[in-house]
Design a protein around this motif. Structure first.
Motif, PDB file in Angstrom:
ATOM      1  N   SER A  64       0.824  -1.211   0.000  1.00 45.29           N
ATOM      2  CA  SER A  64       0.000   0.000   0.000  1.00 45.29           C
ATOM      3  C   SER A  64       0.857   1.259   0.000  1.00 45.29           C
ATOM      4  CB  SER A  64      -0.947   0.002   1.204  1.00 45.29           C
ATOM      5  OG  SER A  64      -0.224   0.024   2.419  1.00 45.29           O
ATOM      6  N   SER A  65       2.168   1.122  -0.125  1.00 47.17           N
ATOM      7  CA  SER A  65       3.022   2.294  -0.286  1.00 47.17           C
ATOM      8  C   SER A  65       2.700   2.931  -1.631  1.00 47.17           C
ATOM      9  CB  SER A  65       4.500   1.899  -0.223  1.00 47.17           C
ATOM     10  OG  SER A  65       4.846   1.441   1.062  1.00 47.17           O
ATOM     11  N   ASP A 115      -6.148   1.804   4.010  1.00 44.96           N
ATOM     12  CA  ASP A 115      -5.186   1.847   2.922  1.00 44.96           C
ATOM     13  C   ASP A 115      -5.520   0.809   1.855  1.00 44.96           C
ATOM     14  OD1 ASP A 115      -3.869   3.831   4.227  1.00 44.96           O
ATOM     15  OD2 ASP A 115      -2.199   2.594   4.916  1.00 44.96           O
ATOM     16  N   GLU A 143     -10.292  -4.590   1.654  1.00 46.35           N
ATOM     17  CA  GLU A 143      -9.494  -3.831   0.691  1.00 46.35           C
ATOM     18  C   GLU A 143     -10.131  -3.847  -0.693  1.00 46.35           C
ATOM     19  OE1 GLU A 143      -5.033  -3.502  -1.230  1.00 46.35           O
ATOM     20  OE2 GLU A 143      -5.301  -4.650   0.625  1.00 46.35           O
ATOM     21  N   ARG A 184      -9.135   7.957   0.586  1.00 48.14           N
ATOM     22  CA  ARG A 184     -10.160   8.022   1.633  1.00 48.14           C
ATOM     23  C   ARG A 184     -11.248   9.028   1.279  1.00 48.14           C
ATOM     24  NH1 ARG A 184      -5.748   6.123   4.293  1.00 48.14           N
ATOM     25  NH2 ARG A 184      -6.097   4.735   6.075  1.00 48.14           N
ATOM     26  N   GLN A 204      -3.035   8.051  -0.469  1.00 48.11           N
ATOM     27  CA  GLN A 204      -3.917   7.299   0.430  1.00 48.11           C
ATOM     28  C   GLN A 204      -4.956   8.225   1.053  1.00 48.11           C
ATOM     29  OE1 GLN A 204      -4.294   4.232   0.599  1.00 48.11           O
ATOM     30  NE2 GLN A 204      -2.387   3.191   0.159  1.00 48.11           N
ATOM     31  N   GLU A 205      -4.561   9.455   1.382  1.00 51.51           N
ATOM     32  CA  GLU A 205      -5.523  10.423   1.896  1.00 51.51           C
ATOM     33  C   GLU A 205      -6.576  10.727   0.832  1.00 51.51           C
ATOM     34  OE1 GLU A 205      -5.641  15.040   3.550  1.00 51.51           O
ATOM     35  OE2 GLU A 205      -3.731  13.970   3.393  1.00 51.51           O
ATOM     36  N   SER A 262      -0.916  12.748   0.674  1.00 48.72           N
ATOM     37  CA  SER A 262      -0.645  11.439   0.080  1.00 48.72           C
ATOM     38  C   SER A 262      -1.821  10.956  -0.744  1.00 48.72           C
ATOM     39  CB  SER A 262      -0.345  10.404   1.167  1.00 48.72           C
ATOM     40  OG  SER A 262      -1.531  10.053   1.859  1.00 48.72           O
ATOM     41  N   GLY A 304       3.987   0.137   4.389  1.00 42.12           N
ATOM     42  CA  GLY A 304       3.159  -0.252   3.255  1.00 42.12           C
ATOM     43  C   GLY A 304       2.779  -1.720   3.207  1.00 42.12           C
TER      44      GLY A 304
END
Length: 329
Positions: A106-107, A215, A290, A208, A204-205, A202, A281
């Protein structure tokens, strides 16, 4: 020389030729990777720790110069597994190629800027030259566009000056001050962290903002579902070895020292940053959760990127995440 001595020598020669007991019976899994890609770190750990042998196969790393070459090699049957993202897999499945996906890391990308600059939030990117790795259809860029529009009412594509380019070039341009900020891949950003650059936002943010509750994976292992059905034990063994290698890398500093020569870390600070970011990650969520989050994000990316990004698949194609991860089928 006695008959007993001759017999012992013959036995020793036979054992030496045959290698470790059972080795000749283990199937080989050919993993196609970019020559200097970060997935090599896990693959080499599988080999170093004997995790492939533990799960009944021999892992062979096949190196390539570019990502497109790995996908061509898999389609040609020259390798069994490579890496890619769920956007690619979903599109291929929709077009009739039965690829499937196993989460790897998830990096993901993030926007970096000099810590001492006037850029502290996404709103401060207005009127700045913004480097974007991966091109205008990169999923991190599209998610960032959605985040800026939804949360701040900003059209980043219009209110910044995007500069698309190769990740190492953009990282260097950022160092030289030719860019105000840069959206780049995680391992380039890890290096920048040691040089006075800070993360602004990021991907990932952004995910969301588009409905993910946790993540989601940036990249995963991909392979042909038909191959996995025909080689079920091999495919499951590889996934198990991958997970065990992640556990080793999550907890063992000695394992990182063993693979340090292939990491290209310029100094101790970079090495430590790469280790920390890699560990962050490692996926730790149930695959069903996920997959659901990825499906939600996919819908928004399909709307933003259109057919150029996802082809005919406006929804993530069923089977994109390998079914065996969820129900063992």
């Amino acid at each position: 020389m006695t008959r007993k001595t001759i017999g012992a020598l013959c036995l020793a020669m036979i054992l030496a030729a045959s290698g470790p007991a059972g080795a000749q019976d283990r199937p080989t899994l050919r993993l196609g990777l970019l020559k200097f890609g970060t997935v090599n770190w896990e693959a080499q750990t599988i080999i170093d720790e004997g995790l492939d042998e533990r799960h009944g196969f021999e892992l062979r790393i096949v190196s390539f110069a570019g990502g497109d070459a790995t996908k061509v090699a898999m389609q040609a049957g020259d390798i069994d597994v490579t890496t890619g993202d769920w956007l690619f897999v979903s599109r291929q499945r929709a077009e009739g190629a039965p690829l499937t996906f196993v989460p790897y890391s998830s990096s993901i990308g993030a926007v970096m800027a000099p810590c001492e600059s006037d850029i502290a939030s996404i709103e401060d990117l207005r009127s700045k030259r913004l480097g974007v790795a991966g091109g205008p259809l990169d999923k991190s860029w599209l998610m960032l566009l959605a985040l800026a529009e939804r949360r701040h009412g900003i059209d980043l594509a219009r209110e910044t000056s995007p500069v698309y380019g190769a990740p190492p070039l953009l990282a260097e341009k950022l160092r030289q001050g030719e860019l105000g900020a840069g959206l780049n891949y995680w391992h380039y950003n890890a290096r920048l962290e040691t040089e006075g650059f800070c993360e602004i936002v990021s991907a990932q943010e952004a995910a969301r903002e588009l409905g993910a509750r946790g993540d989601i994976s940036a990249v995963g292992y991909i392979f042909d579902e038909g191959w996995a059905q025909e080689n079920r034990d091999l495919a499951l063994g590889f996934v198990a070895a991958s997970r065990e290698a992640k556990a080793v890398l999550a907890g063992s500093d000695a394992a990182w020292q063993r693979i340090r020569p292939i990491m290209g870390a310029e100094n101790d600070a970079v090495f430590e940053a790469l280790v920390r970011r890699y560990r962050e990650g490692i996926p730790d969520r149930p695959v069903e959760e996920e997959e659901a989050d990825t499906r939600a994000v996919y819908r928004h990316l399909a709307e933003i990127g259109g057919e150029k990004l996802v082809g005919v698949a406006q929804e993530m194609t069923p089977g994109t995440f390998w079914q065996a991860l969820k129900d063992g089928s």
